[in-house]
Every structure is written in structure tokens, then in C-alpha cells.
Design a protein around this motif. Structure first.
Motif, short mmCIF file in Angstrom:
data_model
loop_
_atom_site.label_atom_id
_atom_site.label_comp_id
_atom_site.label_asym_id
_atom_site.label_seq_id
_atom_site.Cartn_x
_atom_site.Cartn_y
_atom_site.Cartn_z
N LYS A 70 58.61 57.02 46.82
CA LYS A 70 57.53 56.31 47.32
C LYS A 70 55.88 56.51 47.03
O LYS A 70 55.56 57.23 47.99
N GLU A 90 54.06 46.31 50.56
CA GLU A 90 55.12 47.11 49.39
C GLU A 90 55.70 46.09 48.45
O GLU A 90 55.55 45.48 49.04
N ALA A 92 54.66 57.72 52.74
CA ALA A 92 54.73 57.74 51.79
C ALA A 92 55.44 59.27 50.98
O ALA A 92 55.31 60.10 52.27
N THR A 130 58.42 52.70 43.91
CA THR A 130 58.13 52.06 45.38
C THR A 130 56.49 51.87 45.55
O THR A 130 56.24 52.75 46.20
#
Ligand code: GDP
Ligand code: MG
Length: 163
Positions: A4, A42, A83, A53
Motif C-alpha cells: 500500500k 484506495e 500504508a 494499492t
């Protein structure tokens, strides 16, 4: 589980423009007008073979209003917690501002893995801002033009070892 990557920074530096470019669809709202409230978004993203992502932070956008500033800060903190790494974006045409320094402080405090992005760097206009960005103390910035797609290969080189 997907890696992420959060895009953080003050309003209007080009976060959603980069988000859209990485996602390949116009999912995030890009807006020229300050005052639009948004949220965390997202989506699945990729640069060549790198798949991850991406999280777009929004919400704000009248930096003179303390409560909105607080909201932006909280959204940023939430995004950083979610993240694995952050792209901290500044506007290379403007250079480092007081607000940028505030975001740098948040990222440092949270111990985030950070890549500084000096955006709007197409042509020569962003050169001074790129050098300015070193003073944030968060490593070598990447010169990027989210709008024109310049600098994406440099971003790829920096992300590749992380993902
Ligand atoms: P955000 O508030 O950080 O999400 O910023 P946006 O993505 O909404 O962009 C704010 C403004 O900057 C819009 O007018 C964009 O078209 C413009 N912008 C974004 N990236 C670039 C870029 O690389 N170069 C230039 N010149 N303008 C850009
Ligand atoms: Mg945005």
C-alpha cells in the motif's frame, strides 16, 4: 497482500492527478477549486510490472481554516498508518512551504517510509523546487510531472526495491 502506497501532501500539489495516472481511471476527484471536501480513496494501481494499492488523501482544502487543517492532518495520519510507504508530494513550482514542513513533521513522527515527490516539474519550472525539497530532510526527491507523465520511470526505480 498488496503493497500500500499513500500519496500525501498539502492540497493542490497534484496528488489526485498522480493517483489517477497510477490507477488509470479518473477515480479521484481532480479539482482546480479549493474548498472541495474529499476522503481517502484506495484503488489498484501499477507502474509497468509493479502492482500495488494506492491511497489518495483528500479532504480539506482551505488551509486557513484550523479545523480543516486538523482534518487534513488526521486523514494523513490515517493514510500513513494504513500504508507501507508514502509519496510525500510538494509543488516544485512553489517550493517548500510552511505547510509542507508540517507534513514532513507528521511523517517523521510516524516513522513513515517516504519518497519525496517534487511535482509539476515539467520543463525547467520545477528545478528550484526540486533542490528546495532536499531541505525537508526526507531524502532525495523525485522530479515528476503527474499531469504530463514525466519522471514516472524515476518513481519506478525508487519504488521497485520497496515492493
Ligand atoms: P491535489 O489537491 O493534491 O489532489 O491536487 P490535484 O491533483 O487536484 O491537482 C491540483 C491542480 O494541479 C490541478 O489543476 C492539476 O491539473 C494541477 N497539476 C497536477 N499535476 C500537475 C503537473 O504535473 N504539472 C502541472 N503544471 N500542473 C499539475
Ligand atoms: Mg486531491
Amino acid at each position: 497482500m498488496s503493497f500500500k502506497l499513500a500519496i500525501v501532501g498539502r492540497p493542490n500539489v497534484g496528488k489526485s492527478t498522480l493517483f489517477n495516472r497510477l490507477v488509470g481511471k479518473r477515480l479521484a476527484l481532480v479539482d482546480d477549486q479549493p474548498g472541495v471536501t474529499r476522503d481517502l480513496r484506495e484503488a489498484a494501481a501499477r507502474i509497468a510490472d509493479l502492482r500495488f494499492t494506492v491511497i489518495d488523501t483528500a479532504g480539506l482544502e482551505d488551509a486557513t481554516d484550523d479545523s480543516l487543517q486538523g482534518r487534513m492532518r488526521r486523514l494523513t495520519e490515517r493514510a500513513v498508518e494504513m500504508a507501507d510507504a508514502c509519496l510525500f508530494m510538494i509543488d516544485a513550482r512553489v517550493g517548500v512551504t510552511e505547510a509542507d514542513r508540517g507534513f514532513a513533521e507528521i511523517l517523521r513522527r510516524q516513522g513513515a517510509t517516504v519518497i519525496v515527490i517534487a511535482n509539476k516539474a515539467e520543463g525547467k519550472a520545477g528545478e528550484a523546487g526540486f533542490y528546495d525539497a532536499f531541505q525537508l530532510g526526507l531524502g532525495e526527491p523525485v522530479q515528476l510531472s503527474a499531469e504530463h507523465g514525466e519522471g514516472v520511470t524515476d518513481l519506478y526505480s525508487r519504488l521497485r526495491p520497496l515492493i
